[in-house]
Design a protein around this motif. Structure first.
Motif, PDB file in Angstrom:
ATOM      1  N   PRO A  77       0.826  -1.218   0.000  1.00  0.00           N
ATOM      2  CA  PRO A  77       0.000   0.000   0.000  1.00  0.00           C
ATOM      3  C   PRO A  77       0.859   1.266   0.000  1.00  0.00           C
ATOM      4  N   LEU A  78       0.390   2.273  -0.726  1.00  0.00           N
ATOM      5  CA  LEU A  78       1.046   3.581  -0.763  1.00  0.00           C
ATOM      6  C   LEU A  78       0.206   4.560   0.045  1.00  0.00           C
ATOM      7  N   THR A  79       0.834   5.263   0.977  1.00  0.00           N
ATOM      8  CA  THR A  79       0.147   6.288   1.761  1.00  0.00           C
ATOM      9  C   THR A  79       0.565   7.649   1.239  1.00  0.00           C
ATOM     10  N   LEU A  80      -0.426   8.415   0.776  1.00  0.00           N
ATOM     11  CA  LEU A  80      -0.191   9.731   0.175  1.00  0.00           C
ATOM     12  C   LEU A  80      -0.544  10.822   1.174  1.00  0.00           C
ATOM     13  N   THR A  81       0.385  11.769   1.377  1.00  0.00           N
ATOM     14  CA  THR A  81       0.162  12.879   2.303  1.00  0.00           C
ATOM     15  C   THR A  81       0.531  14.198   1.625  1.00  0.00           C
ATOM     16  N   PRO A  82      -0.430  15.127   1.462  1.00  0.00           N
ATOM     17  CA  PRO A  82      -1.857  15.020   1.803  1.00  0.00           C
ATOM     18  C   PRO A  82      -2.574  14.051   0.863  1.00  0.00           C
ATOM     19  N   SER A  83      -3.882  13.889   1.055  1.00  0.00           N
ATOM     20  CA  SER A  83      -4.633  12.867   0.323  1.00  0.00           C
ATOM     21  C   SER A  83      -4.770  13.172  -1.169  1.00  0.00           C
ATOM     22  N   VAL A  84      -4.582  14.428  -1.564  1.00  0.00           N
ATOM     23  CA  VAL A  84      -4.599  14.828  -2.977  1.00  0.00           C
ATOM     24  C   VAL A  84      -3.376  15.696  -3.234  1.00  0.00           C
ATOM     25  N   CYS A  85      -2.629  15.390  -4.285  1.00  0.00           N
ATOM     26  CA  CYS A  85      -1.449  16.191  -4.633  1.00  0.00           C
ATOM     27  C   CYS A  85      -1.897  17.502  -5.279  1.00  0.00           C
ATOM     28  N   THR A  86      -1.220  18.577  -4.933  1.00  0.00           N
ATOM     29  CA  THR A  86      -1.504  19.885  -5.519  1.00  0.00           C
ATOM     30  C   THR A  86      -0.314  20.306  -6.373  1.00  0.00           C
ATOM     31  N   ILE A  87      -0.585  20.708  -7.611  1.00  0.00           N
ATOM     32  CA  ILE A  87       0.482  21.126  -8.519  1.00  0.00           C
ATOM     33  C   ILE A  87       1.242  22.300  -7.910  1.00  0.00           C
ATOM     34  N   GLY A  88       2.563  22.184  -7.896  1.00  0.00           N
ATOM     35  CA  GLY A  88       3.412  23.236  -7.354  1.00  0.00           C
ATOM     36  C   GLY A  88       3.720  23.092  -5.876  1.00  0.00           C
ATOM     37  N   GLU A  89       3.076  22.122  -5.208  1.00  0.00           N
ATOM     38  CA  GLU A  89       3.325  21.906  -3.778  1.00  0.00           C
ATOM     39  C   GLU A  89       3.886  20.506  -3.554  1.00  0.00           C
ATOM     40  N   GLU A  90       4.727  20.375  -2.567  1.00  0.00           N
ATOM     41  CA  GLU A  90       5.343  19.083  -2.269  1.00  0.00           C
ATOM     42  C   GLU A  90       4.318  18.122  -1.665  1.00  0.00           C
ATOM     43  N   PHE A  91       4.356  16.884  -2.116  1.00  0.00           N
ATOM     44  CA  PHE A  91       3.567  15.837  -1.464  1.00  0.00           C
ATOM     45  C   PHE A  91       4.521  14.736  -1.033  1.00  0.00           C
ATOM     46  N   LYS A  92       4.103  13.971  -0.043  1.00  0.00           N
ATOM     47  CA  LYS A  92       4.945  12.901   0.480  1.00  0.00           C
ATOM     48  C   LYS A  92       4.230  11.564   0.339  1.00  0.00           C
ATOM     49  N   CYS A  93       5.021  10.531   0.109  1.00  0.00           N
ATOM     50  CA  CYS A  93       4.477   9.178  -0.023  1.00  0.00           C
ATOM     51  C   CYS A  93       5.330   8.201   0.772  1.00  0.00           C
ATOM     52  N   SER A  94       4.667   7.173   1.273  1.00  0.00           N
ATOM     53  CA  SER A  94       5.395   6.050   1.854  1.00  0.00           C
ATOM     54  C   SER A  94       4.780   4.768   1.318  1.00  0.00           C
ATOM     55  N   ILE A  95       5.633   3.842   0.937  1.00  0.00           N
ATOM     56  CA  ILE A  95       5.197   2.561   0.399  1.00  0.00           C
ATOM     57  C   ILE A  95       5.640   1.470   1.373  1.00  0.00           C
ATOM     58  N   GLU A  96       4.682   0.676   1.814  1.00  0.00           N
ATOM     59  CA  GLU A  96       4.983  -0.390   2.771  1.00  0.00           C
ATOM     60  C   GLU A  96       5.174  -1.713   2.031  1.00  0.00           C
ATOM     61  N   ILE A  97       6.325  -2.332   2.253  1.00  0.00           N
ATOM     62  CA  ILE A  97       6.633  -3.621   1.647  1.00  0.00           C
ATOM     63  C   ILE A  97       6.863  -4.619   2.775  1.00  0.00           C
ATOM     64  N   ARG A  98       6.076  -5.669   2.796  1.00  0.00           N
ATOM     65  CA  ARG A  98       6.145  -6.621   3.911  1.00  0.00           C
ATOM     66  C   ARG A  98       7.271  -7.624   3.725  1.00  0.00           C
ATOM     67  N   LYS A  99       8.477  -7.065   3.567  1.00  0.00           N
ATOM     68  CA  LYS A  99       9.693  -7.854   3.454  1.00  0.00           C
ATOM     69  C   LYS A  99      10.784  -7.157   4.248  1.00  0.00           C
ATOM     70  N   PRO A 100      11.520  -7.890   5.067  1.00  0.00           N
ATOM     71  CA  PRO A 100      12.629  -7.267   5.791  1.00  0.00           C
ATOM     72  C   PRO A 100      13.839  -7.070   4.872  1.00  0.00           C
ATOM     73  N   ASP A 101      14.580  -6.014   5.109  1.00  0.00           N
ATOM     74  CA  ASP A 101      15.836  -5.771   4.375  1.00  0.00           C
ATOM     75  C   ASP A 101      15.662  -5.791   2.861  1.00  0.00           C
ATOM     76  N   PHE A 102      14.570  -5.206   2.388  1.00  0.00           N
ATOM     77  CA  PHE A 102      14.304  -5.137   0.947  1.00  0.00           C
ATOM     78  C   PHE A 102      14.978  -3.884   0.387  1.00  0.00           C
ATOM     79  N   ASN A 103      15.868  -4.065  -0.590  1.00  0.00           N
ATOM     80  CA  ASN A 103      16.632  -2.929  -1.127  1.00  0.00           C
ATOM     81  C   ASN A 103      16.654  -2.888  -2.653  1.00  0.00           C
ATOM     82  N   SER A 104      15.664  -3.493  -3.294  1.00  0.00           N
ATOM     83  CA  SER A 104      15.690  -3.624  -4.756  1.00  0.00           C
ATOM     84  C   SER A 104      15.222  -2.374  -5.500  1.00  0.00           C
ATOM     85  N   VAL A 105      14.481  -1.498  -4.828  1.00  0.00           N
ATOM     86  CA  VAL A 105      13.930  -0.317  -5.512  1.00  0.00           C
ATOM     87  C   VAL A 105      14.867   0.871  -5.329  1.00  0.00           C
ATOM     88  N   LYS A 106      15.393   1.363  -6.436  1.00  0.00           N
ATOM     89  CA  LYS A 106      16.336   2.480  -6.387  1.00  0.00           C
ATOM     90  C   LYS A 106      15.698   3.824  -6.728  1.00  0.00           C
TER      91      LYS A 106
END
Length: 199
Positions: A77-106
């Motif tokens: 799941p991806l959590t988007l903060t805030p819930s809607v992105c606004t053009i010209g403003e920073e948005f933040k995301c976190s993606i939860e991967i249920r694997k320990p020590d996962f480093n494949s995404v660069k």
């Protein structure tokens, strides 16, 4: 008041199930053909039934493959903060991967797509703009969290998906990597709006 965040599940989470459901629908659609062909003893109807039945089995197998492929990484799941992105403003995301020590995404890709009508009942998807963000990788409680932030430039289109529109725009965040000679991809559609003018 706008929600603080929004949890979005990947498009791939539904792919395998959707293909298998379509396979089941095709299978049940083939049953009346079998009944009709046995009554009429028509070779053509038998062939038509065999084709329909084979297609439904093929869809079930493809769906099973997609589900096994999806299970290698899980729901993500991806959590988007805030819930809607606004053009010209920073948005933040976190993606939860249920694997320990996962480093494949660069890197995480941010893509603006245009879906436009090119003929009756025919559409084409084109990449209008694309960029990327480097995730900060955290390992917490047996999970891997990919944190990243991004600012969409001012001259880009917001999400436009009007039912009667011949030109639709939508945004996606995605990543892709190879594991055991198999390409694994995750894609999330993220809502993007124009900043409202100050009152």
């Amino acid at each position: 008041m706008e929600k603080l965040n929004k949890v979005i599940y990947s498009k791939e989470s539904k792919t395998g199930v959707a293909i298998q459901i379509f396979g089941v629908v095709c299978f049940f659609a083939a049953i009346p053909l079998l009944h009709t062909s046995t009554k009429s003893n028509s070779p053509a109807l038998y062939l038509f039934f065999a084709g329909f039945f084979s297609f439904s089995i093929l869809l079930w197998v493809i769906g099973s493959y997609q589900r096994r492929k999806f299970s290698k990484l899980g729901k993500t799941p991806l959590t988007l903060t805030p819930s809607v992105c606004t053009i010209g403003e920073e948005f933040k995301c976190s993606i939860e991967i249920r694997k320990p020590d996962f480093n494949s995404v660069k890197e995480i890709s941010i893509t603006l797509w245009q879906r436009r009508k090119i003929a009756d009942d025919e559409y084409r998807n084109d990449i209008v703009w694309e960029s990327s963000a480097t995730p900060n990788i955290n390992h917490v409680d047996g999970k891997t969290i990919l944190d990243f932030s991004f600012t969409i430039p001012h001259d880009k289109e917001p999400t436009k998906k009007g039912f009667f529109s011949n030109n639709k725009y939508y945004w996606e965040a995605s990543f892709e990597f190879v594991e055991s000679m198999q390409s694994i991809k995750r894609t999330w559609e993220i809502p993007v709006k124009i900043k409202q003018a100050s009152q």
